[in-house]
Design a protein around this motif. Structure first.
Motif, short mmCIF file in Angstrom:
data_model
loop_
_atom_site.label_atom_id
_atom_site.label_comp_id
_atom_site.label_asym_id
_atom_site.label_seq_id
_atom_site.Cartn_x
_atom_site.Cartn_y
_atom_site.Cartn_z
N PRO A 1 -0.30 -10.29 4.71
CA PRO A 1 -1.66 -9.80 4.99
C PRO A 1 -2.08 -9.89 6.45
CG PRO A 1 -1.74 -11.90 3.83
CD PRO A 1 -0.32 -11.47 3.82
N SER A 2 -1.30 -10.58 7.29
CA SER A 2 -1.67 -10.69 8.70
C SER A 2 -0.96 -9.65 9.57
CB SER A 2 -1.33 -12.08 9.23
OG SER A 2 0.06 -12.36 9.10
N TYR A 3 -0.15 -8.78 8.95
CA TYR A 3 0.54 -7.71 9.69
C TYR A 3 0.04 -6.36 9.19
CZ TYR A 3 3.84 -11.11 11.55
OH TYR A 3 4.41 -12.18 12.20
N PHE A 4 -0.23 -5.46 10.13
CA PHE A 4 -0.79 -4.16 9.79
C PHE A 4 0.03 -3.04 10.43
CE2 PHE A 4 -4.32 -7.16 10.97
CZ PHE A 4 -4.56 -7.61 9.68
N TRP A 5 -0.18 -1.83 9.92
CA TRP A 5 0.40 -0.65 10.57
C TRP A 5 -0.30 -0.44 11.91
CZ3 TRP A 5 -1.35 3.94 12.51
CH2 TRP A 5 -0.41 4.95 12.69
N LYS B 1 3.64 -3.41 11.34
CA LYS B 1 4.38 -3.40 10.08
C LYS B 1 4.41 -1.95 9.63
CE LYS B 1 6.40 -5.97 6.90
NZ LYS B 1 7.62 -6.73 7.19
N TYR B 2 5.30 -1.19 10.23
CA TYR B 2 5.25 0.26 10.17
C TYR B 2 5.39 0.84 8.76
CZ TYR B 2 10.30 -0.64 10.43
OH TYR B 2 11.57 -1.12 10.21
N ASP B 3 6.16 0.18 7.90
CA ASP B 3 6.40 0.75 6.58
C ASP B 3 5.25 0.54 5.61
OD1 ASP B 3 6.99 -2.01 6.63
OD2 ASP B 3 8.14 -1.83 4.78
N TYR B 4 4.21 -0.21 6.00
CA TYR B 4 3.11 -0.46 5.07
C TYR B 4 2.30 0.79 4.76
CZ TYR B 4 3.50 -5.53 4.61
OH TYR B 4 3.91 -6.79 4.29
N LEU B 5 2.36 1.81 5.59
CA LEU B 5 1.69 3.08 5.29
C LEU B 5 2.69 4.20 5.04
CD1 LEU B 5 -1.47 3.22 7.61
CD2 LEU B 5 -1.31 2.62 5.19
N PHE C 1 -5.10 -0.76 -0.08
CA PHE C 1 -6.46 -0.63 0.42
C PHE C 1 -6.66 -1.48 1.66
CE2 PHE C 1 -10.80 -2.32 0.52
CZ PHE C 1 -11.54 -1.15 0.62
N TRP C 2 -6.19 -2.74 1.61
CA TRP C 2 -6.33 -3.68 2.74
C TRP C 2 -5.65 -3.13 3.99
CZ3 TRP C 2 -8.70 -7.98 4.47
CH2 TRP C 2 -8.09 -8.71 5.47
N THR C 3 -4.42 -2.66 3.84
CA THR C 3 -3.67 -2.13 4.98
C THR C 3 -4.36 -0.92 5.59
OG1 THR C 3 -1.56 -2.91 4.06
CG2 THR C 3 -1.47 -1.17 5.72
N ALA C 4 -4.77 0.03 4.75
CA ALA C 4 -5.40 1.26 5.25
C ALA C 4 -6.72 0.96 5.94
CB ALA C 4 -5.60 2.23 4.10
N VAL C 5 -7.56 0.12 5.33
CA VAL C 5 -8.88 -0.16 5.89
C VAL C 5 -8.77 -0.93 7.20
CG1 VAL C 5 -11.02 -1.45 5.54
CG2 VAL C 5 -10.11 -0.03 3.70
#
Length: 449
Positions: free
Chosen positions: A196-200, A203-207, A228-232
């Motif tokens: 949860p502390s890494y985002f696009w 963390k490229y593959d999360y989207l 939802f968390w990653t996108a927002v």
């Protein structure tokens, strides 16, 4: 003057002040590392050697840090950093760099050579994840230990600064809890591994459509929440937080890459190249990397929507290419292995797409800046020397100009090492960002004294 004469002169000005307790601690550290190394010689591992080695190394390091920093008055001392072999690209630095680089190379491409080490931490893996250890669990464990134990060193070293104490505790927390314990506890409860502390785009593959589809189809509501968390956060939270606080809210307070740089990489922060050529390379590399991951994400979604009828396997080729050259070689092998030679922020400065994304927002849309008081600057150069992002902070200070650079991670070290209090990290009205210090509004909120 010969090299031996230079060394003799250096020793006269910076004598060895290591006392018996520090030497005992360093000897114990060596023994602990030896036990860890021995544990990897057996195919089934040697748990007792691994546990004893880690415990001994941790106690030794804590003892050394305690004795080294608490026997002197609080304050940052950077005397002699360019005279020590370990922090001036000397023999010790090169040996350390080769070892770190070799570790990453073996981890990525010859993990079979680490079978003994991996098996030695099986008990911990079963306790946290419910399954046997693999190379990534070994890496995550060592990585987290490095952030935590070197974070303790940072707490001792910067104990005079409330800002740095809180910031260090923050990166320790996010690495230990959000990037280590939570993802592995999720596996223990048969949930998808998620950080949860890494985002696009970091963390490229999360989207990527494949990851989104996998998470949405996961039984229960957690998978949908993760999407939802990653996108927002990636598309809304990041711009909003960066507007108010600059990129430091993530790069210096949350990110695991930044956390390792600010703790384990702290002794090497002054090695960052301050030349204009380095800045040109930075711009020429980091923004194409961001563009590459944006293009890859778009191509994957186009392929997903069209059922692969337009691009075929091309989008997957983009993804695999990025994962190999950027995700593995750049961020891992070069990003950490080159600490002792190129400084602690090689990846963050030249390759991280998240840093590029945040940097664009910081430079053009954020309220954040570092203000300077040129009248107080004595041109000592501590600020530029200690900038891990290669920014010539002294030049801005001499001109009395606010520092608004996309590469600045807002760590605050330039202000900490300044002997005259010339620099301040501030969030103020956007219309005043580019004004000289003398014209900055008194309504600005100073968050670093």
């Amino acid at each position: 003057m010969t090299s031996s004469e230079l060394n003799s002169a250096a020793n006269l000005h910076f004598p060895d002040k290591t006392d018996w307790l520090q030497k005992l601690a360093l000897s114990s550290l060596g023994l602990g590392l030896l036990l860890i190394f021995i544990s990897g010689f057996q195919a089934k591992g040697e748990v007792n050697f691994m546990v004893t080695g880690i415990a001994l190394a941790l106690v030794a390091l804590l003892t050394y840090f305690f004795r080294t920093y608490l026997k002197t008055q609080p304050g940052v001392r950077i005397n002699g950093i360019w005279l020590r072999s370990s922090t001036s690209r000397g023999l010790i630095a090169w040996v350390t760099g080769v070892f770190l680089t070799g570790f990453y190379v073996v981890l990525y491409w010859w993990p079979g050579l680490m079978t003994g080490l991996i098996r030695s931490i099986d008990p911990l893996s079963y306790f946290i994840r419910g399954i046997e250890a693999d190379r990534w669990f070994l890496y995550g464990t060592f990585y987290t230990l490095a952030v935590v134990i070197m974070g303790v060193r940072a707490l001792f070293k910067y104990r005079h600064s409330t800002y740095h104490i809180i910031r260090t505790l923050s990166v320790m927390f996010f690495q230990l809890v959000l990037a280590y314990l939570i993802p592995y506890f999720l596996i223990l409860f048969n949930q998808p591994e998620f950080y949860p502390s890494y985002f696009w785009p970091l963390k490229y593959d999360y989207l990527f459509p494949g990851t989104v589809d996998y998470l949405i189809k996961t039984p229960g509501a957690l998978g949908v929440f993760f999407v939802f968390w990653t996108a927002v956060i990636s598309l809304i939270g990041v711009p909003v937080l960066t507007y108010f606080f600059g990129k430091r809210w993530y790069c210096s307070w949350v990110c695991g890459c930044g956390g390792l740089a600010e703790t384990a990489g702290d002794p090497y922060r002054h090695l960052s190249d301050k030349s204009r050529k380095a800045w040109q390379w930075e711009v020429a590399i980091i923004y194409p990397v961001l563009g590459f991951i944006i293009l890859t994400t778009l191509l994957l979604w186009v392929n997903s929507v069209t059922g692969g009828g337009i691009l075929g396997g091309l989008s997957n080729g983009f993804s695999q290419t990025y994962g190999f050259f950027i995700g593995s070689i750049f961020s891992g092998v070069i990003g950490v292995g080159f600490y002792p030679i190129m400084g602690s922020r090689v990846w963050c400065r030249f390759g991280c797409p998240m840093a590029a994304y945040l940097g664009i927002l910081q430079k053009h849309f954020s309220r954040f800046r570092i203000t300077t008081n040129g009248g107080q600057c004595i041109s000592c150069g501590n600020c530029s020397n200690y900038c891990e992002m290669g920014i010539d902070v002294r030049w801005y200070a001499q001109q009395g100009q606010p520092i608004i650079r996309s590469s600045c991670v807002g760590c605050g070290m330039c202000a900490t090492v300044c002997p005259r209090g010339v620099l301040n990290l501030e969030n103020g009205p956007r219309q005043d960002r580019f004004q000289p210090t003398a014209f900055i509004s008194s309504e600005n909120v100073r968050i670093l004294k």
